[in-house]
Write a protein that holds these residues in place. Structure first.
Motif, PDB file in Angstrom:
ATOM      1  N   ASP A 169      56.218  15.579  14.595  1.00  0.00           N
ATOM      2  CA  ASP A 169      56.406  14.431  13.709  1.00  0.00           C
ATOM      3  C   ASP A 169      56.715  13.148  14.474  1.00  0.00           C
ATOM      4  OD1 ASP A 169      56.045  15.880  11.324  1.00  0.00           O
ATOM      5  OD2 ASP A 169      58.109  16.606  11.414  1.00  0.00           O
ATOM      6  N   ALA A 170      56.868  13.266  15.797  1.00  0.00           N
ATOM      7  CA  ALA A 170      57.298  12.110  16.584  1.00  0.00           C
ATOM      8  C   ALA A 170      56.320  10.948  16.499  1.00  0.00           C
ATOM      9  CB  ALA A 170      57.507  12.511  18.043  1.00  0.00           C
ATOM     10  N   GLU A 171      55.019  11.245  16.424  1.00  0.00           N
ATOM     11  CA  GLU A 171      54.016  10.177  16.378  1.00  0.00           C
ATOM     12  C   GLU A 171      54.033   9.421  15.058  1.00  0.00           C
ATOM     13  OE1 GLU A 171      50.026  10.787  18.174  1.00  0.00           O
ATOM     14  OE2 GLU A 171      50.708  12.844  18.501  1.00  0.00           O
ATOM     15  N   ALA A 193      56.646   2.538  21.532  1.00  0.00           N
ATOM     16  CA  ALA A 193      56.068   2.540  22.882  1.00  0.00           C
ATOM     17  C   ALA A 193      55.299   3.837  23.137  1.00  0.00           C
ATOM     18  CB  ALA A 193      57.175   2.360  23.924  1.00  0.00           C
ATOM     19  N   LEU A 194      55.805   4.953  22.595  1.00  0.00           N
ATOM     20  CA  LEU A 194      55.083   6.221  22.718  1.00  0.00           C
ATOM     21  C   LEU A 194      53.702   6.108  22.086  1.00  0.00           C
ATOM     22  CD1 LEU A 194      54.865   9.336  23.188  1.00  0.00           C
ATOM     23  CD2 LEU A 194      55.870   9.606  20.901  1.00  0.00           C
ATOM     24  N   ARG A 195      53.632   5.541  20.870  1.00  0.00           N
ATOM     25  CA  ARG A 195      52.331   5.409  20.206  1.00  0.00           C
ATOM     26  C   ARG A 195      51.400   4.480  20.988  1.00  0.00           C
ATOM     27  NH1 ARG A 195      55.708   6.510  15.816  1.00  0.00           N
ATOM     28  NH2 ARG A 195      56.626   4.433  15.810  1.00  0.00           N
ATOM     29  N   MET A 196      51.952   3.420  21.559  1.00  0.00           N
ATOM     30  CA  MET A 196      51.143   2.528  22.385  1.00  0.00           C
ATOM     31  C   MET A 196      50.557   3.292  23.572  1.00  0.00           C
ATOM     32  SD  MET A 196      53.504  -0.928  22.449  1.00  0.00           S
ATOM     33  CE  MET A 196      52.429  -1.766  23.619  1.00  0.00           C
ATOM     34  N   TYR A 197      51.394   4.094  24.200  1.00  0.00           N
ATOM     35  CA  TYR A 197      50.953   4.858  25.375  1.00  0.00           C
ATOM     36  C   TYR A 197      49.848   5.846  25.008  1.00  0.00           C
ATOM     37  CZ  TYR A 197      51.191   8.308  29.177  1.00  0.00           C
ATOM     38  OH  TYR A 197      50.884   9.179  30.201  1.00  0.00           O
ATOM     39  N   LEU A 198      50.028   6.572  23.916  1.00  0.00           N
ATOM     40  CA  LEU A 198      49.037   7.567  23.505  1.00  0.00           C
ATOM     41  C   LEU A 198      47.709   6.908  23.144  1.00  0.00           C
ATOM     42  CD1 LEU A 198      51.300   9.928  21.350  1.00  0.00           C
ATOM     43  CD2 LEU A 198      50.435  10.351  23.660  1.00  0.00           C
ATOM     44  N   ARG A 199      47.768   5.759  22.467  1.00  0.00           N
ATOM     45  CA  ARG A 199      46.527   5.053  22.137  1.00  0.00           C
ATOM     46  C   ARG A 199      45.870   4.492  23.390  1.00  0.00           C
ATOM     47  NH1 ARG A 199      49.366   2.202  16.868  1.00  0.00           N
ATOM     48  NH2 ARG A 199      49.467   4.120  15.632  1.00  0.00           N
ATOM     49  N   TRP A 200      46.672   4.034  24.312  1.00  0.00           N
ATOM     50  CA  TRP A 200      46.153   3.506  25.578  1.00  0.00           C
ATOM     51  C   TRP A 200      45.400   4.581  26.348  1.00  0.00           C
ATOM     52  CZ3 TRP A 200      47.656   4.504  30.771  1.00  0.00           C
ATOM     53  CH2 TRP A 200      47.209   3.571  31.722  1.00  0.00           C
ATOM     54  N   LEU A 221      44.149   9.442  34.433  1.00  0.00           N
ATOM     55  CA  LEU A 221      44.107   8.206  33.666  1.00  0.00           C
ATOM     56  C   LEU A 221      42.673   7.808  33.365  1.00  0.00           C
ATOM     57  CD1 LEU A 221      46.813   6.020  35.462  1.00  0.00           C
ATOM     58  CD2 LEU A 221      46.965   7.061  33.199  1.00  0.00           C
ATOM     59  N   PRO A 222      42.430   7.258  32.160  1.00  0.00           N
ATOM     60  CA  PRO A 222      41.073   6.849  31.807  1.00  0.00           C
ATOM     61  C   PRO A 222      40.615   5.656  32.633  1.00  0.00           C
ATOM     62  CG  PRO A 222      42.630   6.098  30.152  1.00  0.00           C
ATOM     63  CD  PRO A 222      43.399   7.000  31.073  1.00  0.00           C
ATOM     64  N   ALA A 223      39.329   5.615  32.940  1.00  0.00           N
ATOM     65  CA  ALA A 223      38.783   4.497  33.718  1.00  0.00           C
ATOM     66  C   ALA A 223      38.902   3.194  32.932  1.00  0.00           C
ATOM     67  CB  ALA A 223      37.322   4.775  34.068  1.00  0.00           C
ATOM     68  N   GLU A 224      38.699   3.263  31.619  1.00  0.00           N
ATOM     69  CA  GLU A 224      38.823   2.093  30.753  1.00  0.00           C
ATOM     70  C   GLU A 224      39.755   2.455  29.593  1.00  0.00           C
ATOM     71  OE1 GLU A 224      35.131   0.521  29.496  1.00  0.00           O
ATOM     72  OE2 GLU A 224      34.310   0.363  31.524  1.00  0.00           O
ATOM     73  N   PRO A 225      41.065   2.203  29.760  1.00  0.00           N
ATOM     74  CA  PRO A 225      42.018   2.563  28.707  1.00  0.00           C
ATOM     75  C   PRO A 225      41.695   1.874  27.393  1.00  0.00           C
ATOM     76  CG  PRO A 225      43.141   1.980  30.747  1.00  0.00           C
ATOM     77  CD  PRO A 225      41.698   1.601  30.927  1.00  0.00           C
ATOM     78  N   SER A 226      42.067   2.525  26.297  1.00  0.00           N
ATOM     79  CA  SER A 226      41.881   1.963  24.963  1.00  0.00           C
ATOM     80  C   SER A 226      42.961   0.918  24.685  1.00  0.00           C
ATOM     81  CB  SER A 226      41.952   3.074  23.911  1.00  0.00           C
ATOM     82  OG  SER A 226      40.973   4.060  24.172  1.00  0.00           O
ATOM     83  N   PRO A 227      42.735   0.017  23.711  1.00  0.00           N
ATOM     84  CA  PRO A 227      43.772  -0.943  23.335  1.00  0.00           C
ATOM     85  C   PRO A 227      45.034  -0.222  22.872  1.00  0.00           C
ATOM     86  CG  PRO A 227      41.657  -1.572  22.405  1.00  0.00           C
ATOM     87  CD  PRO A 227      41.489  -0.189  22.963  1.00  0.00           C
TER      88      PRO A 227
END
Length: 312
Positions: A169-171, A193-200, A221-227
Motif C-alpha cells: 500500500d506504500a505507493e 519521493a518514493l513515487r517520483m523515484y519509481l516513475r523515474w 538504471l534506464p538509459a532515458e529515465p521517465s519523468p
C-alpha cells in the motif's frame, strides 16, 4: 433577516473548502486556481465592509479597523510564515490568507431565535478565531491516531505519530516512513519521493522487492529515465550509487528534501519488510474546514477554554 448580504456571500467559502479538503485527503494536491474566485470575492467584501463601516463611523468603524488590522497584519503574515518554514503546505497558507481577507470581523447569522457564532473575542477578529480553532483541531490528530492504534492493539511509542502500512500500500499512501535501517526516525523517506523515484525508473515497488539486488546495482538504471512528476497519488551509473539514488536526485534536482542516503534507507526498508510504520501527516485543509465551521456556529474555542479556567 438571516444575515447581511456580505455575510451570506462569505458562506460560499464552505463548499470550496469542502472540495479542497477532499482533494487534500485524496491527493494532497489542490490547484492554485481554487482560491482565485474566493480571493476576488474577499477583496470586494473587504472594501464593501470598509466603506460601510467608515460611513457608519464610531464604534462600527473602530471595530472594523481592529479586525481588519489583525487579519492583514497578523493572520496573513503568520500564515505565510508557517508555509515558508514548512509548518504546512502552500494550499493551507492560501486558504488561511483568503479566509483572513474574507472574514476580518465576526459575521452574524440568525437561526430562528439563535444568533451565531455564540462565543466572540475581545478583539472581534474572526480570522484569528479561525486560525486558533484550526490549530486546536489539528492538535487532536495525535489523539485520533493513538485511539485508532489502541483499538487495533498496537501499543507502541509510534502510536501517536503514525500507523502501520503493508508494503503493497506504500505507493498509494501519503506521508513519511518512520523507520530506517537502524530503527525509528522522524526524517524517513517521503512517500511522494518514493513515487517520483519509481516513475523515474519506470518500475514498481513490487518489482524492486522481487529482485532488489538487480535494482540496487546502478547498472540497471534506464538509459532515458521517465519523468518523475511531483510524486502525487493520481485519481485513477556510479558503482557505489546503490539504487541509483544519486543519479535520481541529480536528474530531478529535489524530491521533498530527500537525500541519497535517506532514499537508500527507505528503499532498503520497503524491500525487506512486510509492514512499515508511516507518519501520515495532517491533511491540514480538513483542520481549516473544521476550524471554520466551528467558528461560524460556536465561535472561539480558545476564548471559551480560557473562560472555563478563569483566565478571562
Amino acid at each position: 433577516m438571516l444575515a447581511s448580504v456580505p455575510d451570506l456571500l462569505r458562506l460560499l467559502a464552505i463548499p470550496v473548502l469542502v472540495w479542497a479538503a477532499y482533494r487534500d485527503v485524496k491527493t494532497r494536491r489542490v490547484p492554485s486556481r481554487t482560491w482565485t474566485p474566493l480571493f476576488a470575492l474577499a477583496v470586494v467584501l473587504l472594501l464593501w465592509d470598509g466603506i460601510a463601516s467608515f460611513l457608519a463611523g464610531g464604534l462600527t468603524w473602530s471595530y472594523f479597523l481592529v479586525g481588519a488590522g489583525i487579519s492583514l497584519l497578523l493572520v496573513i503574515p503568520a500564515s505565510y510564515g508557517f508555509w515558508r518554514f514548512g509548518a504546512f503546505g502552500g494550499a493551507d497558507a492560501k486558504a488561511l490568507i483568503v479566509l483572513a481577507l474574507l472574514f476580518p470581523t465576526y459575521p452574524s447569522y440568525r437561526l430562528g431565535s439563535l444568533v451565531v457564532p455564540l462565543v466572540g473575542t475581545p478583539t472581534g477578529a474572526f480570522a484569528l478565531t479561525i486560525l486558533t480553532n484550526t490549530v486546536l483541531v489539528g492538535t487532536c490528530y495525535p489523539v485520533v491516531l493513538a485511539i485508532r492504534n489502541a483499538l487495533s492493539g498496537r501499543f507502541t511509542p509510534l502510536m501517536v505519530v503514525g500507523w502501520p502500512v503493508h508494503w503493497s500500500d506504500a505507493e498509494r499512501t501519503h506521508g513519511r516512513l518512520l523507520e530506517d535501517g537502524e530503527g525509528f526516525t522522524r526524517s524517513g523517506l517521503d512517500l511522494d519521493a518514493l513515487r517520483m523515484y519509481l516513475r523515474w525508473r519506470g518500475t514498481t515497488l513490487a518489482a524492486l522487492r522481487e529482485d532488489p539486488e538487480r535494482f540496487r546495482d546502478p547498472v540497471s538504471l534506464p538509459a532515458e529515465p521517465s519523468p518523475a512528476g511531483d510524486g502525487a497519488v493520481t485519481d485513477g551509473g556510479v558503482v557505489e550509487d546503490d539504487w541509483g539514488a544519486e543519479a535520481f536526485l541529480a536528474d530531478v534536482g529535489s524530491a521533498y528534501g530527500t537525500t541519497p542516503e535517506g532514499l537508500r534507507d527507505g528503499l532498503d526498508v520497503l524491500t525487506t519488510r512486510e509492514v512499515v510504520w508511516v507518519s501520515p501527516g495532517i491533511p491540514f485543509l480538513v483542520s481549516i474546514l473544521v476550524g471554520l465551521l466551528v467558528a461560524l456556529v460556536y465561535g472561539d474555542l480558545l476564548t471559551s477554554a480560557l473562560r472555563v479556567v478563569g483566565a478571562m
